[in-house]
Design a protein around this motif. Structure first.
Motif, PDB file in Angstrom:
ATOM      1  N   ARG A 257       0.839  -1.184   0.000  1.00 31.91           N
ATOM      2  CA  ARG A 257       0.000   0.000   0.000  1.00 31.91           C
ATOM      3  C   ARG A 257       0.883   1.246   0.000  1.00 31.91           C
ATOM      4  NH1 ARG A 257      -4.617  -2.235   4.088  1.00 31.91           N
ATOM      5  NH2 ARG A 257      -3.036  -3.716   4.675  1.00 31.91           N
ATOM      6  N   PRO A 258       0.563   2.220  -0.832  1.00 27.13           N
ATOM      7  CA  PRO A 258       1.418   3.396  -0.927  1.00 27.13           C
ATOM      8  C   PRO A 258       1.403   4.197   0.357  1.00 27.13           C
ATOM      9  CG  PRO A 258      -0.588   3.744  -2.150  1.00 27.13           C
ATOM     10  CD  PRO A 258      -0.622   2.326  -1.696  1.00 27.13           C
ATOM     11  N   LYS A 259       2.523   4.864   0.583  1.00 24.63           N
ATOM     12  CA  LYS A 259       2.624   5.678   1.799  1.00 24.63           C
ATOM     13  C   LYS A 259       2.020   7.044   1.555  1.00 24.63           C
ATOM     14  CE  LYS A 259       6.527   3.232   3.439  1.00 24.63           C
ATOM     15  NZ  LYS A 259       7.189   3.092   4.682  1.00 24.63           N
ATOM     16  N   SER A 260       1.560   7.656   2.640  1.00 26.41           N
ATOM     17  CA  SER A 260       1.087   9.035   2.539  1.00 26.41           C
ATOM     18  C   SER A 260       2.304   9.932   2.425  1.00 26.41           C
ATOM     19  CB  SER A 260       0.304   9.429   3.783  1.00 26.41           C
ATOM     20  OG  SER A 260      -0.756   8.538   3.984  1.00 26.41           O
TER      21      SER A 260
ATOM     22  N   VAL B 181      10.383  18.334  24.816  1.00 24.50           N
ATOM     23  CA  VAL B 181      10.039  18.491  23.407  1.00 24.50           C
ATOM     24  C   VAL B 181       9.585  19.927  23.159  1.00 24.50           C
ATOM     25  CG1 VAL B 181       8.418  17.801  21.610  1.00 24.50           C
ATOM     26  CG2 VAL B 181       9.436  16.075  23.086  1.00 24.50           C
ATOM     27  N   ASP B 182      10.297  20.651  22.292  1.00 23.94           N
ATOM     28  CA  ASP B 182       9.934  22.035  22.005  1.00 23.94           C
ATOM     29  C   ASP B 182       8.614  22.117  21.252  1.00 23.94           C
ATOM     30  OD1 ASP B 182      12.054  23.123  23.243  1.00 23.94           O
ATOM     31  OD2 ASP B 182      13.334  23.157  21.464  1.00 23.94           O
ATOM     32  N   HIS B 183       8.580  21.403  20.150  1.00 28.26           N
ATOM     33  CA  HIS B 183       7.369  21.459  19.341  1.00 28.26           C
ATOM     34  C   HIS B 183       7.320  20.197  18.486  1.00 28.26           C
ATOM     35  CE1 HIS B 183       4.050  23.444  17.231  1.00 28.26           C
ATOM     36  NE2 HIS B 183       4.505  22.831  16.159  1.00 28.26           N
ATOM     37  N   VAL B 184       6.191  19.539  18.495  1.00 24.67           N
ATOM     38  CA  VAL B 184       6.055  18.392  17.602  1.00 24.67           C
ATOM     39  C   VAL B 184       4.599  18.269  17.169  1.00 24.67           C
ATOM     40  CG1 VAL B 184       5.639  16.587  19.336  1.00 24.67           C
ATOM     41  CG2 VAL B 184       6.843  16.021  17.224  1.00 24.67           C
ATOM     42  N   GLU B 185       4.411  17.875  15.935  1.00 20.99           N
ATOM     43  CA  GLU B 185       3.064  17.700  15.405  1.00 20.99           C
ATOM     44  C   GLU B 185       2.947  16.300  14.815  1.00 20.99           C
ATOM     45  OE1 GLU B 185       2.044  20.833  12.695  1.00 20.99           O
ATOM     46  OE2 GLU B 185       2.551  22.408  14.136  1.00 20.99           O
ATOM     47  N   ILE B 186       1.807  15.681  15.047  1.00 23.76           N
ATOM     48  CA  ILE B 186       1.557  14.341  14.510  1.00 23.76           C
ATOM     49  C   ILE B 186       0.546  14.490  13.381  1.00 23.76           C
ATOM     50  CG2 ILE B 186       0.852  11.977  15.057  1.00 23.76           C
ATOM     51  CD1 ILE B 186       3.148  12.860  16.809  1.00 23.76           C
ATOM     52  N   PRO B 187       0.888  14.036  12.169  1.00 19.83           N
ATOM     53  CA  PRO B 187      -0.036  14.211  11.043  1.00 19.83           C
ATOM     54  C   PRO B 187      -1.251  13.299  11.142  1.00 19.83           C
ATOM     55  CG  PRO B 187       1.896  12.976  10.348  1.00 19.83           C
ATOM     56  CD  PRO B 187       2.150  13.384  11.772  1.00 19.83           C
ATOM     57  N   ARG B 188      -2.383  13.837  10.689  1.00 17.62           N
ATOM     58  CA  ARG B 188      -3.639  13.095  10.725  1.00 17.62           C
ATOM     59  C   ARG B 188      -3.701  12.056   9.599  1.00 17.62           C
ATOM     60  NH1 ARG B 188      -8.405  15.042  12.821  1.00 17.62           N
ATOM     61  NH2 ARG B 188      -7.573  17.134  12.757  1.00 17.62           N
ATOM     62  N   ASN B 189      -4.411  10.960   9.896  1.00 23.40           N
ATOM     63  CA  ASN B 189      -4.641   9.892   8.924  1.00 23.40           C
ATOM     64  C   ASN B 189      -3.354   9.408   8.271  1.00 23.40           C
ATOM     65  OD1 ASN B 189      -6.396   9.235   5.859  1.00 23.40           O
ATOM     66  ND2 ASN B 189      -6.287   7.977   7.682  1.00 23.40           N
ATOM     67  N   ALA B 190      -2.320   9.295   9.085  1.00 17.13           N
ATOM     68  CA  ALA B 190      -1.060   8.748   8.607  1.00 17.13           C
ATOM     69  C   ALA B 190      -0.524   7.850   9.714  1.00 17.13           C
ATOM     70  CB  ALA B 190      -0.079   9.876   8.305  1.00 17.13           C
ATOM     71  N   ILE B 191       0.489   7.069   9.374  1.00 17.30           N
ATOM     72  CA  ILE B 191       1.103   6.211  10.382  1.00 17.30           C
ATOM     73  C   ILE B 191       2.436   6.830  10.763  1.00 17.30           C
ATOM     74  CG2 ILE B 191       1.992   3.911  10.860  1.00 17.30           C
ATOM     75  CD1 ILE B 191      -0.019   2.834   8.840  1.00 17.30           C
ATOM     76  N   THR B 192       2.543   7.245  12.005  1.00 17.27           N
ATOM     77  CA  THR B 192       3.758   7.896  12.458  1.00 17.27           C
ATOM     78  C   THR B 192       4.483   6.978  13.425  1.00 17.27           C
ATOM     79  OG1 THR B 192       2.671  10.032  12.275  1.00 17.27           O
ATOM     80  CG2 THR B 192       4.686   9.948  13.585  1.00 17.27           C
ATOM     81  N   ALA B 193       5.782   6.809  13.192  1.00 16.71           N
ATOM     82  CA  ALA B 193       6.581   5.985  14.086  1.00 16.71           C
ATOM     83  C   ALA B 193       7.404   6.890  14.983  1.00 16.71           C
ATOM     84  CB  ALA B 193       7.492   5.064  13.288  1.00 16.71           C
TER      85      ALA B 193
ATOM     86  N   ASP C 125       4.553   6.300   7.612  1.00 16.83           N
ATOM     87  CA  ASP C 125       4.556   7.387   6.630  1.00 16.83           C
ATOM     88  C   ASP C 125       5.492   8.496   7.090  1.00 16.83           C
ATOM     89  OD1 ASP C 125       2.430   6.220   5.098  1.00 16.83           O
ATOM     90  OD2 ASP C 125       1.087   6.852   6.703  1.00 16.83           O
ATOM     91  N   TRP C 126       5.686   8.544   8.372  1.00 18.23           N
ATOM     92  CA  TRP C 126       6.453   9.628   8.973  1.00 18.23           C
ATOM     93  C   TRP C 126       7.172   9.057  10.183  1.00 18.23           C
ATOM     94  CZ3 TRP C 126       7.393  14.211   6.919  1.00 18.23           C
ATOM     95  CH2 TRP C 126       7.967  15.213   7.732  1.00 18.23           C
ATOM     96  N   VAL C 127       8.399   9.493  10.378  1.00 17.07           N
ATOM     97  CA  VAL C 127       9.164   8.976  11.512  1.00 17.07           C
ATOM     98  C   VAL C 127       9.657  10.146  12.349  1.00 17.07           C
ATOM     99  CG1 VAL C 127      11.207   7.690  12.223  1.00 17.07           C
ATOM    100  CG2 VAL C 127       9.885   6.920  10.260  1.00 17.07           C
ATOM    101  N   ILE C 128       9.463  10.039  13.644  1.00 18.92           N
ATOM    102  CA  ILE C 128       9.990  11.037  14.574  1.00 18.92           C
ATOM    103  C   ILE C 128      11.035  10.334  15.423  1.00 18.92           C
ATOM    104  CG2 ILE C 128       9.426  12.527  16.525  1.00 18.92           C
ATOM    105  CD1 ILE C 128       6.611  12.795  15.313  1.00 18.92           C
ATOM    106  N   VAL C 129      12.243  10.920  15.465  1.00 18.94           N
ATOM    107  CA  VAL C 129      13.324  10.291  16.217  1.00 18.94           C
ATOM    108  C   VAL C 129      13.559  11.090  17.491  1.00 18.94           C
ATOM    109  CG1 VAL C 129      15.684   9.431  16.142  1.00 18.94           C
ATOM    110  CG2 VAL C 129      14.363   9.645  14.027  1.00 18.94           C
TER     111      VAL C 129
END
Lengths: 308, 325
Positions: free
Chosen positions: A21-24, A60-72, A257-261
């Protein structure tokens, strides 16, 4: 920043089973640096800090989690991933900072209210309710049950109908997670991997908007891993947002779809999985220089040349 | 040795007011400990509140008997709230410490001579049964048969006790098959998991503490109704006796607490009769008063044996035993 509930139009997935399945993509605005703004964030955290005595676990200064995506969410042990999870879900209180879910501030909101808003989580150490049956575990996950009020619970007529529909829903989910044969057994009799499945299925009983999974793959055998991955991808197809903590880099590369380290409590990098994994800072802090090399070669117990 | 008398005495405790009182308290404890996992080590405090709440409202305020029961219930609700608000947010062990201390505080308050005019301090209270006995529909006479022969006052206490016990058991039965009971059992297993599913764990625990406390207070009322209220009755060992009855029957069962109380009292009475008799004819090498104390040692041993060898109790589910943590 709007609480607009329309999901980002993801590239249409081809309805072919087993096709990758394609990634967002196009989730962020501007350059993918730590704290980058997202096109449609579901969680926005600002200045969230938690200290345990002298140790700053999360800063954490600032972080946003995108909607309708899979974030690791990845990072070395002790990076503060689970602490951040606990803070975002109301299981722990930060020393400072504010964060919002779906446009609503979550500062000081207790964990159960966070869950009612549609943000459910699972735990790193699986919490199956041992002396409840698998079906009871599932039914407990449903939201807004009238029979859970003390006086209404006394009169079966009030909640019986709702109970039937909850049970039907539980059966559907159990079938999907291949636990339907176990539904009358105590959850304590399940294996570790089955408990992970049960915990995830139970979380889905509440029709969540955001599913937060803490190490969903830990201790799960390879065959089950594949089906768990499919379940997680299904969640996205059904319009949910997934945030997960994981150490299995194959899984992260495969479905995120998105990775936060994170490292030492801070967000050190974020971006699409393949780009993040090339980032020298991430390799230094977490992946190590030898991630593509067989472990045997690093330890010197095995050499690739010996293999015919 | 008069076996007939011993057996008759023992059998009489199958439906004695004391047995019903223990059963009510044990039903309350089953809600708190068996289903919700709240380690209430101060059920004696709730029983004391019930007994003194009834007696004081009758003697000092002259209330009719049913209002006295309402006062007893209200006192236990207030007490449960005071205990629960600070402790239910903490880990379970703290509740055990606070409840055991709370029960002692109550007992010492009832014992101190500062409130002698209301509590009777060390003498306790008597003569509060007037309104209750006036309402007795049974005419003067003897009721029942064999070991269960009682006068009209005992019969009236027994009937009211059985009615209250039936109501308590019915409420627990209905609640534990409802979604409310499911949440409670979930909290017993892992409260964080239940919290993560959007349930207000604190509210559920508080409801369980209050409900169990009410049953405990009703147990105290029935315990006190036949004779007198004595601060020496509501000591910590009363809590352990109720726990013994509860664990004997099965902590997370509907009828376990009732069965456990019956077995507990029948055995207690049997040993209390047999041991001195054995000492009297020289089989036990102790004095007869030492022999009657021996039964309390045996109760302690029994409690240990139950917890080690049959933690699920007589009526508990064998399957659950496999997974005892």
């Amino acid at each position: 920043m709007s609480s607009d509930s329309t999901p980002v139009p993801a590239p249409a997935a081809p309805p072919v089973p087993h096709a990758p399945r394609p990634k967002s993509t196009g989730l962020h605005k501007g350059e993918a640096v730590p704290g980058v703004a997202k096109v449609d964030p579901i969680i926005i955290a600002d200045g969230v800090r938690r200290t345990f005595g002298g140790l700053t676990a999360v800063d954490v200064d600032h972080v946003e989690i995108p909607r309708n995506a899979i974030t690791a969410l990845i990072g070395p042990n002790g990076a503060g991933k689970t602490t951040l999870f606990n803070l975002l879900t109301g299981f722990d209180k930060p020393d400072a900072g504010s964060w919002s879910f779906d446009g609503k501030s979550l500062s000081g909101v207790p964990a159960y209210k966070v869950a009612r808003m549609g943000q459910v989580r699972t735990f790193q150490l699986t919490k199956a309710l041992g002396l409840l049956t698998v079906l009871e575990n599932m039914k407990l996950g449903a939201k807004g049950q009238s029979g859970e009020h003390f006086f209404q619970g006394l009169i079966p007529g009030i909640w019986r109908k709702q109970e039937k529909s909850i049970e039907a829903k539980a059966h559907d989910l159990l079938r999907k997670f291949k636990l339907d044969a176990k539904q009358a057994d105590f959850a304590a009799s399940l294996s570790g991997g089955q408990r992970k499945l049960l915990e995830m299925a139970r979380a889905l009983m509440s029709d969540p908007v955001l599913v937060m999974l803490d190490e969903p793959m830990a201790g799960v055998n390879p065959a089950l891993t594949q089906s768990l991955l499919d379940h997680i991808l299904d969640l996205k197809d059904e319009g949910m947002t997934v945030l997960f903590v994981e150490h299995d880099m194959h899984m992260v590369r495969h479905i995120a779809d998105w990775v936060i380290v994170m490292a030492e409590g801070k967000v050190v990098a974020e971006g699409p999985p393949l780009e993040v994994m090339q980032n020298p800072a991430v390799i230094d802090a977490y992946l190590g220089a030898h991630q593509e090399i067989d472990l045997g070669e690093i330890t010197g117990r095995y050499h690739a040349e010996e293999k015919n | 040795m008069d076996w007939g008398q011993i057996l008759s005495n023992s059998a009489s405790f199958i439906i004695a007011p004391a047995t019903i009182a223990y059963a009510l308290a044990a039903v309350g404890l089953s809600v708190q400990f068996g289903y919700a996992g709240l380690l209430n080590m101060g059920i004696a405090g709730f029983m004391a509140l019930g007994a003194y709440g009834y007696a004081i409202s009758s003697i000092t305020f002259g209330l009719p008997w049913y209002l006295c029961i309402v006062v007893a219930i209200a006192a236990s609700v207030v007490y449960a709230l005071i205990l629960g608000i600070p402790t239910l947010r903490l880990r379970g062990d703290y509740l055990a410490i606070v409840t055991i201390a709370g029960a002692e505080v109550l007992r010492l308050l009832f014992l101190t001579s500062s409130f002698d005019q209301y509590t009777g301090s060390a003498d306790g209270l008597t003569g509060y049964q007037g309104s209750f006995r006036d309402s007795n529909p049974f005419p003067r006479g003897s009721y029942g048969f064999g070991p269960w022969t009682m006068n009209e006052n005992q019969a009236w206490v027994t009937v009211i006790g059985l009615v209250l016990l039936a109501i308590a058991v019915t409420i627990v039965f209905l609640l534990m098959r409802s979604p409310w009971g499911r949440v409670l059992k979930g909290i017993r297993e892992d409260e964080d998991a239940v919290r993560a599913l959007g349930k207000n764990v604190f509210a559920f625990k508080m409801q369980a503490l209050v409900l169990g406390g009410i049953f405990g207070a009703l147990g105290g009322v029935i315990y006190a109704l036949p004779s007198s209220v004595n601060p020496g009755s509501y000591v910590t060992s009363l809590t352990f006796f109720v726990y013994t009855a509860l664990l004997l029957g099965g902590a997370a069962t509907i009828f376990g607490p009732v069965l456990g109380s019956v077995v507990f009292w029948v055995l207690q009475t049997f040993l209390g009769n047999v041991l001195p008799a054995l000492a009297g004819i020289g089989i036990l090498p102790v004095s007869s008063s030492q022999a009657s104390t021996l039964r309390f040692i045996l109760v302690g041993v029994a409690l240990m044996l139950i917890v080690i060898f049959r933690p699920q109790g007589i009526l508990g589910n064998k399957k659950e035993l496999t997974f005892v943590k």
